[in-house]
Design a protein around this motif. Structure first.
Motif, PDB file in Angstrom:
ATOM      1  N   GLY A 112       0.697  17.465  75.765  1.00  0.00           N
ATOM      2  CA  GLY A 112       1.855  16.596  75.691  1.00  0.00           C
ATOM      3  C   GLY A 112       2.722  16.875  74.477  1.00  0.00           C
ATOM      4  O   GLY A 112       3.946  17.024  74.600  1.00  0.00           O
ATOM      5  N   PRO A 113       2.141  16.936  73.269  1.00  0.00           N
ATOM      6  CA  PRO A 113       2.957  17.272  72.104  1.00  0.00           C
ATOM      7  C   PRO A 113       3.661  18.614  72.224  1.00  0.00           C
ATOM      8  O   PRO A 113       4.826  18.749  71.836  1.00  0.00           O
ATOM      9  CB  PRO A 113       1.928  17.279  70.959  1.00  0.00           C
ATOM     10  CG  PRO A 113       0.873  16.323  71.410  1.00  0.00           C
ATOM     11  CD  PRO A 113       0.780  16.524  72.893  1.00  0.00           C
ATOM     12  N   ALA A 114       2.978  19.630  72.772  1.00  0.00           N
ATOM     13  CA  ALA A 114       3.616  20.938  72.926  1.00  0.00           C
ATOM     14  C   ALA A 114       4.800  20.856  73.869  1.00  0.00           C
ATOM     15  O   ALA A 114       5.871  21.416  73.601  1.00  0.00           O
ATOM     16  CB  ALA A 114       2.605  21.956  73.444  1.00  0.00           C
ATOM     17  N   SER A 115       4.640  20.162  74.988  1.00  0.00           N
ATOM     18  CA  SER A 115       5.726  20.027  75.945  1.00  0.00           C
ATOM     19  C   SER A 115       6.890  19.250  75.346  1.00  0.00           C
ATOM     20  O   SER A 115       8.058  19.598  75.559  1.00  0.00           O
ATOM     21  CB  SER A 115       5.219  19.332  77.210  1.00  0.00           C
ATOM     22  OG  SER A 115       6.244  19.219  78.169  1.00  0.00           O
ATOM     23  N   ALA A 116       6.591  18.197  74.601  1.00  0.00           N
ATOM     24  CA  ALA A 116       7.647  17.400  73.982  1.00  0.00           C
ATOM     25  C   ALA A 116       8.484  18.238  73.026  1.00  0.00           C
ATOM     26  O   ALA A 116       9.718  18.119  72.973  1.00  0.00           O
ATOM     27  CB  ALA A 116       7.040  16.201  73.254  1.00  0.00           C
ATOM     28  N   VAL A 117       7.826  19.109  72.259  1.00  0.00           N
ATOM     29  CA  VAL A 117       8.560  19.997  71.342  1.00  0.00           C
ATOM     30  C   VAL A 117       9.334  21.050  72.125  1.00  0.00           C
ATOM     31  O   VAL A 117      10.508  21.321  71.845  1.00  0.00           O
ATOM     32  CB  VAL A 117       7.584  20.644  70.345  1.00  0.00           C
ATOM     33  CG1 VAL A 117       8.297  21.711  69.509  1.00  0.00           C
ATOM     34  CG2 VAL A 117       6.973  19.585  69.431  1.00  0.00           C
ATOM     35  N   ALA A 118       8.697  21.631  73.133  1.00  0.00           N
ATOM     36  CA  ALA A 118       9.336  22.694  73.901  1.00  0.00           C
ATOM     37  C   ALA A 118      10.574  22.205  74.642  1.00  0.00           C
ATOM     38  O   ALA A 118      11.542  22.949  74.817  1.00  0.00           O
ATOM     39  CB  ALA A 118       8.340  23.289  74.894  1.00  0.00           C
ATOM     40  N   THR A 119      10.551  20.959  75.101  1.00  0.00           N
ATOM     41  CA  THR A 119      11.685  20.406  75.839  1.00  0.00           C
ATOM     42  C   THR A 119      12.725  19.769  74.935  1.00  0.00           C
ATOM     43  O   THR A 119      13.737  19.260  75.415  1.00  0.00           O
ATOM     44  CB  THR A 119      11.205  19.353  76.855  1.00  0.00           C
ATOM     45  OG1 THR A 119      10.457  18.341  76.178  1.00  0.00           O
ATOM     46  CG2 THR A 119      10.344  19.991  77.940  1.00  0.00           C
ATOM     47  N   GLY A 120      12.478  19.789  73.611  1.00  0.00           N
ATOM     48  CA  GLY A 120      13.450  19.258  72.659  1.00  0.00           C
ATOM     49  C   GLY A 120      13.406  17.763  72.464  1.00  0.00           C
ATOM     50  O   GLY A 120      14.283  17.207  71.800  1.00  0.00           O
ATOM     51  N   HIS A 121      12.368  17.095  72.983  1.00  0.00           N
ATOM     52  CA  HIS A 121      12.253  15.644  72.825  1.00  0.00           C
ATOM     53  C   HIS A 121      11.486  15.245  71.572  1.00  0.00           C
ATOM     54  O   HIS A 121      11.315  14.051  71.296  1.00  0.00           O
ATOM     55  CB  HIS A 121      11.602  15.029  74.066  1.00  0.00           C
ATOM     56  CG  HIS A 121      12.473  15.114  75.273  1.00  0.00           C
ATOM     57  ND1 HIS A 121      12.290  16.048  76.272  1.00  0.00           N
ATOM     58  CD2 HIS A 121      13.571  14.406  75.639  1.00  0.00           C
ATOM     59  CE1 HIS A 121      13.212  15.898  77.199  1.00  0.00           C
ATOM     60  NE2 HIS A 121      14.009  14.912  76.841  1.00  0.00           N
ATOM     61  N   ALA A 122      11.001  16.215  70.824  1.00  0.00           N
ATOM     62  CA  ALA A 122      10.350  15.992  69.537  1.00  0.00           C
ATOM     63  C   ALA A 122      10.531  17.244  68.706  1.00  0.00           C
ATOM     64  O   ALA A 122      10.747  18.339  69.234  1.00  0.00           O
ATOM     65  CB  ALA A 122       8.866  15.659  69.708  1.00  0.00           C
ATOM     66  N   ASP A 123      10.450  17.079  67.386  1.00  0.00           N
ATOM     67  CA  ASP A 123      10.571  18.208  66.472  1.00  0.00           C
ATOM     68  C   ASP A 123       9.210  18.761  66.063  1.00  0.00           C
ATOM     69  O   ASP A 123       9.081  19.950  65.768  1.00  0.00           O
ATOM     70  CB  ASP A 123      11.330  17.772  65.213  1.00  0.00           C
ATOM     71  CG  ASP A 123      12.690  17.198  65.545  1.00  0.00           C
ATOM     72  OD1 ASP A 123      13.482  17.887  66.216  1.00  0.00           O
ATOM     73  OD2 ASP A 123      12.949  16.041  65.150  1.00  0.00           O
ATOM     74  N   VAL A 124       8.210  17.876  66.053  1.00  0.00           N
ATOM     75  CA  VAL A 124       6.864  18.254  65.650  1.00  0.00           C
ATOM     76  C   VAL A 124       5.877  17.634  66.626  1.00  0.00           C
ATOM     77  O   VAL A 124       5.961  16.437  66.942  1.00  0.00           O
ATOM     78  CB  VAL A 124       6.533  17.765  64.220  1.00  0.00           C
ATOM     79  CG1 VAL A 124       5.071  18.052  63.863  1.00  0.00           C
ATOM     80  CG2 VAL A 124       7.464  18.404  63.205  1.00  0.00           C
ATOM     81  N   GLY A 125       4.951  18.446  67.113  1.00  0.00           N
ATOM     82  CA  GLY A 125       3.833  17.936  67.871  1.00  0.00           C
ATOM     83  C   GLY A 125       2.633  17.833  66.947  1.00  0.00           C
ATOM     84  O   GLY A 125       2.154  18.853  66.440  1.00  0.00           O
TER      85      GLY A 125
END
Length: 378
Positions: A112-125
């Motif tokens: 989940g953290p990796a996907s959130a960063v990859a999709t631009g919805h987070a800066d750090v997983g």
């Protein structure tokens, strides 16, 4: 915009604000669902576990440091069940998207953290890395992923899997942010760069972009990884069963069959067998550190690309074995390692492994190389 349920267990705008100001002001965190977040229960990637968990009274220390430095919690992101997988496919919540390779999984367990960063919805997983659970998804998603020296970053307030190998790690899109997080979380340490890089697994060309002398070497645990991986697996599974075996016995079939089988393998590892595995790991660790000699770092594939999203269980197991060959050395030996994107399509990074305590030097080399357009071109 509705939060993607395959990525986020719960998401806010933000979910939790910063508690101070500093180098990470405004940085958005996707927090793996193993970390205590004040007011929220730890779900561990499993609905039955979540149903029995109580809200945390305080943040995990690593998370608290990041919020004090200005970071905000965007949300709590999914993990593979109890972090005991590398696939990134959770039978309860699905497989989060991998925009760098839409037909492939993100890898896990920090999926989940990796996907959130990859999709631009987070800066750090913010994730954990026991057998590769930060470095592998970073590699599969074309991101940077950092595993520190064992014990360098506090793991308190984090649901454990195998304490002899558990670390707090993080995933970012760029090397500068990776280093900024390290400045907050890591203890002081040397920043001297290595004199040379020792490469296995066809990594010499990419390693050459770091601007250091490169030597291709043979390494027994790379050429024949099965003994090391098996020793690691025995210790990891034995520790995992001691921690969670009672819960698994009380909740039959609450976990996916493949995840439960990994835990149950630990129930069959005897004390003598575990001790022998630990001794073999210690011997191989000493051999590698002697080879590095204090002035060299190891370079090897980081694991990846991800497997097809619809791949069956047998295929996922084969993929897992190939990934463990890449990720286990740093995990088993407690060494700092960073997964670096190479620009390959589909994504598959390379990993640098340094002697213990050289965490800040790893990040310094990476930041300097990326600023000059090194591997990954970022």
């Amino acid at each position: 915009m509705t939060a993607d349920p395959s990525v986020w267990r719960v998401k806010g705008m933000p979910l939790a604000p910063a508690t101070g100001h500093g180098a990470l002001d405004g940085v958005r965190l996707a927090v793996k669902d193993l970390f205590a977040v004040t007011g929220f229960a730890v779900g561990g990637g499993n609905p039955a576990w979540l149903a029995e968990a109580l809200p945390a009274a305080e943040d995990a220390p690593a998370l608290a440091r990041l919020r004090t430095a200005g970071a905000i919690v965007q949300g709590i992101a999914h993990t593979d069940e109890l972090a005991y997988s590398l696939s990134g496919h959770n039978t309860h919540y699905g497989a989060p998207p991998n925009p760098a390779a839409p037909g492939l999984v993100t890898g896990g367990s920090s999926s989940g953290p990796a996907s959130a960063v990859a999709t631009g919805h987070a800066d750090v997983g913010l994730g954990t890395d026991t057998s590769g659970s930060v470095r592998v998804p970073a590699s599969c998603c074309g991101l940077f992923g950092f595993r520190p020296t064992l014990g360098a970053v506090p793991t308190g307030g984090v649901l454990p899997l195998a304490p002899s190998f558990d670390t707090v790690g993080w995933i970012t899109r760029d090397a500068a942010t990776l280093a900024a997080v390290g400045d907050v979380l890591l203890p002081p340490g040397p920043r001297e760069l290595p004199a040379r890089l020792l490469c296995v697994g066809g990594t010499a060309e990419q390693a050459g972009r770091f601007g250091l002398p490169v030597t291709e070497i043979t390494l027994s645990t790379w050429d024949d990884p099965d003994p090391l991986v098996l020793a690691f697996r025995r210790v990891q599974a034995a520790e995992a069963w001691r921690l969670h075996g009672a819960w698994i016995e009380a909740h039959p079939r609450a976990l996916a069959a493949d995840v439960e089988s990994r835990f149950r393998f630990g129930s069959r590892v005897g004390a003598e067998e575990e001790a022998e595995a630990r001794a073999r790991i210690a011997a191989w660790r000493a051999e590698l550190l002697e080879l590095l000699g204090g002035d060299a770092w190891l370079v090897l594939p980081a694991g990846g690309p991800g497997h097809a999203r619809d791949l069956g269980l047998a295929g996922r197991d084969e993929w897992r074995r190939s990934v463990l060959r890449c990720s286990v050395p740093a995990s088993a030996y407690g060494l700092p390692s960073v997964s670096v994107p190479t620009g390959a399509s589909p994504p598959a990074g390379i990993a640098l492994v340094a002697p213990p305590g050289r965490d800040r030097a790893l990040l310094a080399l990476l930041a300097a190389t990326m600023a000059m357009g090194g591997p990954g071109g970022r």
